[in-house]
Design a protein around this motif. Structure first.
Motif, mmCIF file in Angstrom:
data_model
loop_
_atom_site.group_PDB
_atom_site.id
_atom_site.type_symbol
_atom_site.label_atom_id
_atom_site.label_comp_id
_atom_site.label_asym_id
_atom_site.label_seq_id
_atom_site.Cartn_x
_atom_site.Cartn_y
_atom_site.Cartn_z
ATOM 1 N N GLY A 250 17.268 -87.529 35.757
ATOM 2 C CA GLY A 250 16.880 -87.218 37.111
ATOM 3 C C GLY A 250 16.385 -88.458 37.830
ATOM 4 O O GLY A 250 16.223 -89.520 37.234
ATOM 5 N N PHE A 251 16.133 -88.349 39.118
ATOM 6 C CA PHE A 251 15.752 -89.516 39.897
ATOM 7 C C PHE A 251 14.249 -89.711 40.004
ATOM 8 O O PHE A 251 13.788 -90.812 40.191
ATOM 9 C CB PHE A 251 16.398 -89.465 41.277
ATOM 10 N N CYS A 252 13.450 -88.659 39.918
ATOM 11 C CA CYS A 252 12.002 -88.858 39.968
ATOM 12 C C CYS A 252 11.517 -89.662 38.766
ATOM 13 O O CYS A 252 10.687 -90.547 38.925
ATOM 14 C CB CYS A 252 11.272 -87.532 40.093
ATOM 15 N N PRO A 253 12.014 -89.406 37.555
ATOM 16 C CA PRO A 253 11.601 -90.268 36.443
ATOM 17 C C PRO A 253 11.987 -91.729 36.664
ATOM 18 O O PRO A 253 11.307 -92.630 36.178
ATOM 19 C CB PRO A 253 12.330 -89.681 35.235
ATOM 20 N N THR A 254 13.052 -91.965 37.412
ATOM 21 C CA THR A 254 13.451 -93.337 37.711
ATOM 22 C C THR A 254 12.390 -94.022 38.558
ATOM 23 O O THR A 254 12.016 -95.168 38.299
ATOM 24 C CB THR A 254 14.817 -93.357 38.427
ATOM 25 N N VAL A 255 11.869 -93.328 39.559
ATOM 26 C CA VAL A 255 10.797 -93.879 40.390
ATOM 27 C C VAL A 255 9.598 -94.225 39.518
ATOM 28 O O VAL A 255 9.050 -95.330 39.593
ATOM 29 C CB VAL A 255 10.392 -92.892 41.509
ATOM 30 N N SER A 256 9.191 -93.301 38.674
ATOM 31 C CA SER A 256 8.033 -93.538 37.806
ATOM 32 C C SER A 256 8.279 -94.697 36.852
ATOM 33 O O SER A 256 7.386 -95.507 36.606
ATOM 34 C CB SER A 256 7.693 -92.268 37.020
ATOM 35 N N ALA A 257 9.488 -94.793 36.306
ATOM 36 C CA ALA A 257 9.816 -95.893 35.391
ATOM 37 C C ALA A 257 9.703 -97.239 36.097
ATOM 38 O O ALA A 257 9.171 -98.206 35.535
ATOM 39 C CB ALA A 257 11.218 -95.705 34.820
ATOM 40 N N LEU A 258 10.185 -97.315 37.343
ATOM 41 C CA LEU A 258 10.114 -98.577 38.083
ATOM 42 C C LEU A 258 8.677 -98.928 38.442
ATOM 43 O O LEU A 258 8.283 -100.093 38.375
ATOM 44 C CB LEU A 258 10.985 -98.513 39.338
ATOM 45 N N ILE A 259 7.883 -97.945 38.816
ATOM 46 C CA ILE A 259 6.477 -98.203 39.132
ATOM 47 C C ILE A 259 5.753 -98.749 37.903
ATOM 48 O O ILE A 259 4.960 -99.682 37.995
ATOM 49 C CB ILE A 259 5.787 -96.926 39.662
ATOM 50 N N LYS A 260 6.054 -98.180 36.746
ATOM 51 C CA LYS A 260 5.392 -98.604 35.508
ATOM 52 C C LYS A 260 5.934 -99.923 34.964
ATOM 53 O O LYS A 260 5.361 -100.503 34.050
ATOM 54 C CB LYS A 260 5.539 -97.514 34.444
ATOM 55 N N ALA B 240 20.851 -92.937 32.254
ATOM 56 C CA ALA B 240 21.523 -91.718 32.680
ATOM 57 C C ALA B 240 21.905 -90.933 31.434
ATOM 58 O O ALA B 240 22.248 -91.521 30.405
ATOM 59 C CB ALA B 240 22.775 -92.056 33.489
ATOM 60 N N THR B 241 21.824 -89.618 31.537
ATOM 61 C CA THR B 241 22.154 -88.746 30.415
ATOM 62 C C THR B 241 23.019 -87.593 30.901
ATOM 63 O O THR B 241 22.700 -86.963 31.906
ATOM 64 C CB THR B 241 20.871 -88.174 29.767
ATOM 65 N N ALA B 242 24.096 -87.333 30.181
ATOM 66 C CA ALA B 242 24.903 -86.135 30.403
ATOM 67 C C ALA B 242 24.538 -85.170 29.288
ATOM 68 O O ALA B 242 24.525 -85.549 28.112
ATOM 69 C CB ALA B 242 26.390 -86.470 30.354
ATOM 70 N N ASP C 56 21.819 -80.035 24.555
ATOM 71 C CA ASP C 56 22.300 -81.104 23.682
ATOM 72 C C ASP C 56 22.870 -82.248 24.525
ATOM 73 O O ASP C 56 23.498 -82.028 25.564
ATOM 74 C CB ASP C 56 23.377 -80.583 22.732
ATOM 75 N N VAL C 57 22.668 -83.472 24.054
ATOM 76 C CA VAL C 57 23.105 -84.675 24.762
ATOM 77 C C VAL C 57 24.582 -84.931 24.475
ATOM 78 O O VAL C 57 24.990 -85.014 23.316
ATOM 79 C CB VAL C 57 22.255 -85.897 24.333
ATOM 80 N N ILE C 58 25.357 -85.066 25.534
ATOM 81 C CA ILE C 58 26.777 -85.392 25.412
ATOM 82 C C ILE C 58 26.947 -86.908 25.331
ATOM 83 O O ILE C 58 27.666 -87.425 24.485
ATOM 84 C CB ILE C 58 27.571 -84.821 26.607
ATOM 85 N N ALA C 59 26.278 -87.630 26.214
ATOM 86 C CA ALA C 59 26.364 -89.096 26.232
ATOM 87 C C ALA C 59 25.187 -89.652 27.025
ATOM 88 O O ALA C 59 24.635 -88.966 27.890
ATOM 89 C CB ALA C 59 27.680 -89.548 26.856
ATOM 90 N N GLN C 60 24.823 -90.891 26.724
ATOM 91 C CA GLN C 60 23.739 -91.564 27.436
ATOM 92 C C GLN C 60 24.123 -93.005 27.717
ATOM 93 O O GLN C 60 24.913 -93.604 26.992
ATOM 94 C CB GLN C 60 22.451 -91.566 26.610
ATOM 95 N N GLY D 46 30.637 -93.414 34.483
ATOM 96 C CA GLY D 46 31.106 -93.724 33.138
ATOM 97 C C GLY D 46 30.902 -92.563 32.175
ATOM 98 O O GLY D 46 31.765 -92.276 31.336
ATOM 99 N N LEU D 47 29.761 -91.880 32.294
ATOM 100 C CA LEU D 47 29.498 -90.722 31.435
ATOM 101 C C LEU D 47 30.489 -89.595 31.726
ATOM 102 O O LEU D 47 30.929 -88.891 30.811
ATOM 103 C CB LEU D 47 28.064 -90.222 31.625
ATOM 104 N N PHE D 48 30.841 -89.432 32.992
ATOM 105 C CA PHE D 48 31.816 -88.409 33.369
ATOM 106 C C PHE D 48 33.169 -88.702 32.730
ATOM 107 O O PHE D 48 33.806 -87.813 32.156
ATOM 108 C CB PHE D 48 31.935 -88.337 34.897
ATOM 109 N N VAL D 49 33.591 -89.954 32.801
ATOM 110 C CA VAL D 49 34.865 -90.352 32.191
ATOM 111 C C VAL D 49 34.811 -90.126 30.679
ATOM 112 O O VAL D 49 35.770 -89.623 30.082
ATOM 113 C CB VAL D 49 35.204 -91.824 32.534
ATOM 114 N N GLU D 50 33.688 -90.470 30.061
ATOM 115 C CA GLU D 50 33.529 -90.251 28.621
ATOM 116 C C GLU D 50 33.617 -88.762 28.284
ATOM 117 O O GLU D 50 34.272 -88.368 27.314
ATOM 118 C CB GLU D 50 32.189 -90.821 28.152
#
Length: 139
Positions: free
Chosen positions: A1-11, A18-20, A31-35, A59-63
Motif C-alpha cells: 500500500g502507499f501509506c506504509p511507503t510514506v511512513s517508510a520514507l519519513i523513518k 511492492a507485493t502481489a 499468500d504472497v505471489i511475488a515481491q 513487473g509483478l503483474f507480468v510475473e
C-alpha cells in the motif's frame, strides 16, 4: 500500500517495495505471489517512490501473468509476525516538528509532498504548506 511507503520514507528506511498477493478475508493477509524490494537513496520524494513502485507493480503483474500462462499461480504463505501495518495520516500528522534533526525534517517534507497536501507549519498564525526543503550544513 502507499501509506506504509510514506511512513517508510519519513523513518528513512533503506528500502520500499511492492507485493502481489492473493485476496483473503483479512486485509493484506493472503499468500504472497511475488515481491519486489527497491533501494532508496535520500533525498527521495514521495512522487519518485510512487513512480518506482508503479514500475515494480508492472513487473509483478507480468510475473503473475507468466505464472498464469504456465497453468498455476503459486503463492507463499506470509510470516504474519513480520507483517507491518500503518494507519492513514490525519491532518495533525502533516505538521512539521521543528525540534527534529534537519535530515528528519527534509525526509518528512519529501514524504508528504505531491500528490499529498504537503507538510504544514504555521507562520504568523497562518497555516502554510511546505513542499520542498534542502538540508544546509553549517560552516
Amino acid at each position: 500500500g502507499f501509506c506504509p511507503t510514506v511512513s517508510a520514507l519519513i523513518k528513512g528506511e533503506p528500502y520500499i517495495g511492492a507485493t502481489a498477493l492473493f485476496a483473503s478475508e483479512d486485509m493484506d493477509a493472503g499468500d504472497v505471489i511475488a515481491q519486489k524490494k527497491l533501494p532508496v537513496t535520500y533525498p527521495f520524494k514521495i512522487s519518485e517512490a510512487f513512480e518506482a513502485i508503479g514500475g515494480a507493480y508492472s513487473g509483478l503483474f507480468v510475473e503473475g501473468l507468466s505464472q498464469f500462462d504456465k497453468g498455476r499461480i503459486e503463492g507463499k504463505e506470509q510470516n504474519h509476525n513480520d507483517a507491518t501495518f500503518c494507519l492513514w495520516r490525519g491532518e495533525d500528522d502533516y505538521r512539521i516538528q521543528w525540534n527534529q534533526k534537519a535530515n528528519d525534517i527534509v525526509r518528512f517534507i519529501d514524504a508528504l509532498g505531491p500528490p499529498y497536501k504537503g507538510a504544514k507549519a504555521y507562520m504568523d498564525e497562518k497555516e502554510i504548506r511546505i513542499f520542498d526543503a534542502v538540508e544546509v550544513s553549517e560552516k
